[in-house]
Design a protein around this motif. Structure first.
Motif, PDB file in Angstrom:
ATOM      1  N   ALA A 143       3.769 -11.933   2.202  1.00 19.35           N
ATOM      2  CA  ALA A 143       3.949 -11.438   3.468  1.00 19.35           C
ATOM      3  C   ALA A 143       5.528 -11.138   3.957  1.00 19.35           C
ATOM      4  O   ALA A 143       5.890 -10.212   4.601  1.00 19.35           O
ATOM      5  CB  ALA A 143       3.407 -12.242   4.623  1.00 19.35           C
ATOM      6  N   GLY A 144       6.259 -11.968   3.355  1.00 14.01           N
ATOM      7  CA  GLY A 144       7.872 -11.899   3.425  1.00 14.01           C
ATOM      8  C   GLY A 144       8.281 -10.559   3.099  1.00 14.01           C
ATOM      9  O   GLY A 144       9.299  -9.763   3.449  1.00 14.01           O
ATOM     10  N   TYR A 145       7.836 -10.292   1.787  1.00 13.47           N
ATOM     11  CA  TYR A 145       8.172  -8.835   1.220  1.00 13.47           C
ATOM     12  C   TYR A 145       7.831  -7.740   1.973  1.00 13.47           C
ATOM     13  O   TYR A 145       8.419  -6.850   2.284  1.00 13.47           O
ATOM     14  CB  TYR A 145       7.528  -8.863  -0.219  1.00 13.47           C
ATOM     15  CG  TYR A 145       7.506  -7.315  -0.587  1.00 13.47           C
ATOM     16  CD1 TYR A 145       8.785  -7.022  -1.399  1.00 13.47           C
ATOM     17  CD2 TYR A 145       6.342  -6.797  -0.783  1.00 13.47           C
ATOM     18  CE1 TYR A 145       8.752  -5.502  -1.762  1.00 13.47           C
ATOM     19  CE2 TYR A 145       6.206  -5.464  -1.399  1.00 13.47           C
ATOM     20  CZ  TYR A 145       7.567  -4.714  -1.911  1.00 13.47           C
ATOM     21  OH  TYR A 145       7.625  -3.518  -2.380  1.00 13.47           O
ATOM     22  N   LEU A 146       6.376  -7.733   2.548  1.00 11.82           N
ATOM     23  CA  LEU A 146       6.042  -6.569   3.429  1.00 11.82           C
ATOM     24  C   LEU A 146       6.558  -6.466   4.519  1.00 11.82           C
ATOM     25  O   LEU A 146       6.647  -5.419   5.263  1.00 11.82           O
ATOM     26  CB  LEU A 146       4.299  -7.009   3.459  1.00 11.82           C
ATOM     27  CG  LEU A 146       3.707  -6.558   2.141  1.00 11.82           C
ATOM     28  CD1 LEU A 146       1.917  -6.775   2.563  1.00 11.82           C
ATOM     29  CD2 LEU A 146       3.694  -5.096   1.711  1.00 11.82           C
ATOM     30  N   ALA A 147       7.177  -7.676   5.314  1.00 11.39           N
ATOM     31  CA  ALA A 147       7.616  -7.703   6.510  1.00 11.39           C
ATOM     32  C   ALA A 147       9.106  -7.047   6.437  1.00 11.39           C
ATOM     33  O   ALA A 147       9.432  -6.160   7.218  1.00 11.39           O
ATOM     34  CB  ALA A 147       8.145  -9.095   6.841  1.00 11.39           C
ATOM     35  N   ALA A 148       9.806  -7.399   4.950  1.00 16.26           N
ATOM     36  CA  ALA A 148      11.075  -6.524   5.042  1.00 16.26           C
ATOM     37  C   ALA A 148      10.862  -4.859   4.713  1.00 16.26           C
ATOM     38  O   ALA A 148      11.601  -4.231   5.169  1.00 16.26           O
ATOM     39  CB  ALA A 148      11.727  -7.093   3.551  1.00 16.26           C
ATOM     40  N   ARG A 149       9.791  -4.669   4.307  1.00 14.48           N
ATOM     41  CA  ARG A 149       9.528  -3.052   3.760  1.00 14.48           C
ATOM     42  C   ARG A 149       8.984  -2.563   5.151  1.00 14.48           C
ATOM     43  O   ARG A 149       9.066  -1.129   5.348  1.00 14.48           O
ATOM     44  CB  ARG A 149       8.467  -3.096   2.758  1.00 14.48           C
ATOM     45  CG  ARG A 149       8.892  -3.415   1.504  1.00 14.48           C
ATOM     46  CD  ARG A 149      10.170  -2.752   0.900  1.00 14.48           C
ATOM     47  NE  ARG A 149       9.898  -1.351   1.041  1.00 14.48           N
ATOM     48  CZ  ARG A 149       9.722  -0.339  -0.055  1.00 14.48           C
ATOM     49  NH1 ARG A 149       9.541  -1.021  -1.330  1.00 14.48           N
ATOM     50  NH2 ARG A 149       9.773   0.699   0.114  1.00 14.48           N
ATOM     51  N   PHE A 150       8.320  -3.206   5.894  1.00  9.68           N
ATOM     52  CA  PHE A 150       7.634  -2.621   7.210  1.00  9.68           C
ATOM     53  C   PHE A 150       8.579  -2.517   8.423  1.00  9.68           C
ATOM     54  O   PHE A 150       8.492  -1.907   9.471  1.00  9.68           O
ATOM     55  CB  PHE A 150       6.317  -3.380   7.570  1.00  9.68           C
ATOM     56  CG  PHE A 150       5.179  -3.067   6.728  1.00  9.68           C
ATOM     57  CD1 PHE A 150       5.443  -2.473   5.535  1.00  9.68           C
ATOM     58  CD2 PHE A 150       4.067  -3.800   6.756  1.00  9.68           C
ATOM     59  CE1 PHE A 150       4.250  -2.009   4.727  1.00  9.68           C
ATOM     60  CE2 PHE A 150       2.885  -3.600   5.972  1.00  9.68           C
ATOM     61  CZ  PHE A 150       3.014  -2.701   5.144  1.00  9.68           C
ATOM     62  N   ALA A 151       9.723  -3.504   8.633  1.00 12.09           N
ATOM     63  CA  ALA A 151      10.653  -3.617   9.465  1.00 12.09           C
ATOM     64  C   ALA A 151      11.095  -2.317  10.032  1.00 12.09           C
ATOM     65  O   ALA A 151      11.609  -1.423   9.037  1.00 12.09           O
ATOM     66  CB  ALA A 151      11.705  -4.545   9.131  1.00 12.09           C
ATOM     67  N   GLY A 152      10.909  -1.704  11.394  1.00 11.49           N
ATOM     68  CA  GLY A 152      11.368  -0.564  11.540  1.00 11.49           C
ATOM     69  C   GLY A 152      10.737   0.457  11.228  1.00 11.49           C
ATOM     70  O   GLY A 152      11.155   1.558  11.511  1.00 11.49           O
ATOM     71  N   LYS A 153       9.659   0.311  10.624  1.00 13.15           N
ATOM     72  CA  LYS A 153       8.722   1.589  10.110  1.00 13.15           C
ATOM     73  C   LYS A 153       7.885   1.932  11.030  1.00 13.15           C
ATOM     74  O   LYS A 153       7.042   1.100  11.365  1.00 13.15           O
ATOM     75  CB  LYS A 153       8.439   1.419   8.644  1.00 13.15           C
ATOM     76  CG  LYS A 153       7.526   2.439   8.083  1.00 13.15           C
ATOM     77  CD  LYS A 153       7.165   2.204   6.799  1.00 13.15           C
ATOM     78  CE  LYS A 153       8.392   2.074   5.792  1.00 13.15           C
ATOM     79  NZ  LYS A 153       7.952   2.001   4.244  1.00 13.15           N
ATOM     80  N   THR A 154       7.905   3.098  11.842  1.00 13.85           N
ATOM     81  CA  THR A 154       7.008   3.431  12.613  1.00 13.85           C
ATOM     82  C   THR A 154       5.871   4.229  11.880  1.00 13.85           C
ATOM     83  O   THR A 154       4.764   4.780  12.661  1.00 13.85           O
ATOM     84  CB  THR A 154       7.520   4.647  13.621  1.00 13.85           C
ATOM     85  OG1 THR A 154       8.104   5.700  13.017  1.00 13.85           O
ATOM     86  CG2 THR A 154       8.806   3.891  14.361  1.00 13.85           C
ATOM     87  N   GLN A 155       5.787   4.412  10.841  1.00 15.60           N
ATOM     88  CA  GLN A 155       4.596   5.024   9.998  1.00 15.60           C
ATOM     89  C   GLN A 155       3.411   4.328  10.256  1.00 15.60           C
ATOM     90  O   GLN A 155       3.238   3.001  10.218  1.00 15.60           O
ATOM     91  CB  GLN A 155       5.170   5.050   8.619  1.00 15.60           C
ATOM     92  CG  GLN A 155       4.062   5.692   7.657  1.00 15.60           C
ATOM     93  CD  GLN A 155       4.465   5.645   6.156  1.00 15.60           C
ATOM     94  OE1 GLN A 155       5.263   4.744   5.575  1.00 15.60           O
ATOM     95  NE2 GLN A 155       3.935   6.391   5.382  1.00 15.60           N
ATOM     96  N   PRO A 156       2.148   5.190  10.324  1.00 15.32           N
ATOM     97  CA  PRO A 156       1.078   4.373  10.473  1.00 15.32           C
ATOM     98  C   PRO A 156       0.742   3.372   9.175  1.00 15.32           C
ATOM     99  O   PRO A 156       1.084   3.565   8.122  1.00 15.32           O
ATOM    100  CB  PRO A 156       0.148   5.480  10.560  1.00 15.32           C
ATOM    101  CG  PRO A 156       0.496   6.759  10.864  1.00 15.32           C
ATOM    102  CD  PRO A 156       2.113   6.458  10.431  1.00 15.32           C
ATOM    103  N   LEU A 157       0.143   2.067   9.673  1.00 20.28           N
ATOM    104  CA  LEU A 157      -0.028   1.198   8.734  1.00 20.28           C
ATOM    105  C   LEU A 157      -0.825   1.757   7.314  1.00 20.28           C
ATOM    106  O   LEU A 157      -0.524   1.175   6.315  1.00 20.28           O
ATOM    107  CB  LEU A 157      -0.936   0.120   9.298  1.00 20.28           C
ATOM    108  CG  LEU A 157      -0.986  -1.132   8.475  1.00 20.28           C
ATOM    109  CD1 LEU A 157       0.432  -1.784   8.329  1.00 20.28           C
ATOM    110  CD2 LEU A 157      -1.747  -2.295   9.461  1.00 20.28           C
ATOM    111  N   LYS A 158      -1.766   2.386   7.475  1.00 24.28           N
ATOM    112  CA  LYS A 158      -2.511   3.023   6.271  1.00 24.28           C
ATOM    113  C   LYS A 158      -1.455   4.006   5.418  1.00 24.28           C
ATOM    114  O   LYS A 158      -1.617   3.707   4.181  1.00 24.28           O
ATOM    115  CB  LYS A 158      -3.559   4.059   6.741  1.00 24.28           C
ATOM    116  CG  LYS A 158      -4.305   4.805   5.853  1.00 24.28           C
ATOM    117  CD  LYS A 158      -5.333   4.235   4.981  1.00 24.28           C
ATOM    118  CE  LYS A 158      -6.037   5.061   3.916  1.00 24.28           C
ATOM    119  NZ  LYS A 158      -6.751   6.262   4.467  1.00 24.28           N
ATOM    120  N   GLY A 159      -0.678   4.675   6.027  1.00 27.33           N
ATOM    121  CA  GLY A 159       0.288   5.495   4.963  1.00 27.33           C
ATOM    122  C   GLY A 159       1.152   4.388   4.209  1.00 27.33           C
ATOM    123  O   GLY A 159       1.720   4.751   3.343  1.00 27.33           O
ATOM    124  N   ALA A 160       1.848   3.526   5.275  1.00 29.92           N
ATOM    125  CA  ALA A 160       2.547   2.337   4.633  1.00 29.92           C
ATOM    126  C   ALA A 160       1.998   2.045   3.322  1.00 29.92           C
ATOM    127  O   ALA A 160       2.800   1.555   2.336  1.00 29.92           O
ATOM    128  CB  ALA A 160       3.218   1.460   5.622  1.00 29.92           C
TER     129      ALA A 160
END
Length: 292
Positions: free
Chosen positions: A155-172
């Motif tokens: 989860a820590g890794y994904l948090a770093a990749r998702f931070a500030g990303k407005t892309q829909p979750l499916k696409g991310a």
């Protein structure tokens, strides 16, 4: 197209026959698949021992003793089958047509001959030859994210990749630089298991300080679990995918949302109906009621 669990199922099915075997002859029945076969392919691998079978994302890796690796992608309809008198002659009707047997590995293992046959009616698969010590330089592997089955995915890794990303979750989640080998089917299933909408922003799962929210912890576990369950079931036999012994994978019988449009949601007490939307040209299946 086969996803990670299907390729991992193929790897596990081939390993007992191919690992520690020597390639006595490589029979090439055409010069190309999706791309031309490697130059001097047969002479480059014949008389070499297969050290191990690996996988990176959706690619099968046949690792040889001389620092070379055969990189194989199954494309839309590619499949391997094992055929010899000792192990049995395994076929599935879709793969019986010999005109689509494009590559045949004639192996010797523990003194006994056997054949492993690559069959591909549509010829969207391919095989490349690459140095094992330089696999990170293979173009398709450059920038790939961690495997969903490995310890690097948390989860820590994904948090770093998702931070500030407005892309829909499916696409991310489908972004191969974020997670390698995670495809459409299993993203839909993991989002359903974690009760997350495929439409919400990826950044909504991250706190303002960059830490994973509880929802992201649940999603990470769901990704691991759905991949593990699919591998245990032998993958999902959609269209052309079959296992190396010709049998079918059965995870498709466990789909909760994928390809279940109009059916009742399986979440206890939900009462919702599975819907289908299109995101970036791909079908997304989810329950609008319980996935928020």
């Amino acid at each position: 197209m086969p996803e990670l669990p299907e390729v991992e199922t193929v790897r596990r099915g081939l390993a007992p026959a191919m690992e520690n075997a020597v390639i006595a002859k490589l029979e090439l029945n055409r010069p190309d698949l999706r791309f031309p076969l490697p130059e001097n392919f047969a002479s480059a691998v014949e008389a070499r021992r297969i050290v191990s079978l690996g996988r990176r994302a959706k690619y099968l890796l046949i690792e040889l003793e001389d620092d070379r690796t055969i990189i194989s992608h199954l494309g839309m309809s590619g499949s391997f089958r094992i055929a010899d008198e000792t192990l049995g002659d395994f076929h599935y009707p879709r793969s019986k047509d010999g005109k689509h047997d494009h590559v045949v590995f004639h192996l010797v293992r523990e003194g006994a001959p056997l054949r492993v046959i690559y069959n591909d009616p549509r010829r969207f698969g391919f095989m490349h030859l690459w140095k094992r010590s330089e696999l990170d330089l293979y173009p398709a592997f450059a920038g790939l994210g961690p495997e969903p089955t490995g310890n690097a995915l948390d989860a820590g890794y994904l948090a770093a990749r998702f931070a500030g990303k407005t892309q829909p979750l499916k696409g991310a989640l489908l972004d191969q630089t974020v997670i390698a080998g995670l495809g459409n089917i299993y993203v839909c299933e993991a989002l359903w298991r974690s009760h997350l909408s495929p439409k919400r922003a990826a950044s909504s799962l991250v706190t303002p300080t960059g830490r994973p929210k509880k929802e992201l912890l649940l999603l990470t576990d769901a990704i691991r679990d759905v991949i593990a369950d699919a591998i245990a079931a032998g993958g999902s036999s959609l269209r052309d995918h079959i296992q190396t012994d010709g049998s079918l994978g059965y995870f498709q019988h466990s789909f909760s949302v994928y390809d279940q449009e109009g059916k009742p949601c399986r979440t206890p007490g939900c009462g919702g109906t599975v819907a289908r939307i299109t995101q970036a040209g791909r079908s997304t299946f989810f329950c609008p009621r319980c996935q928020k």
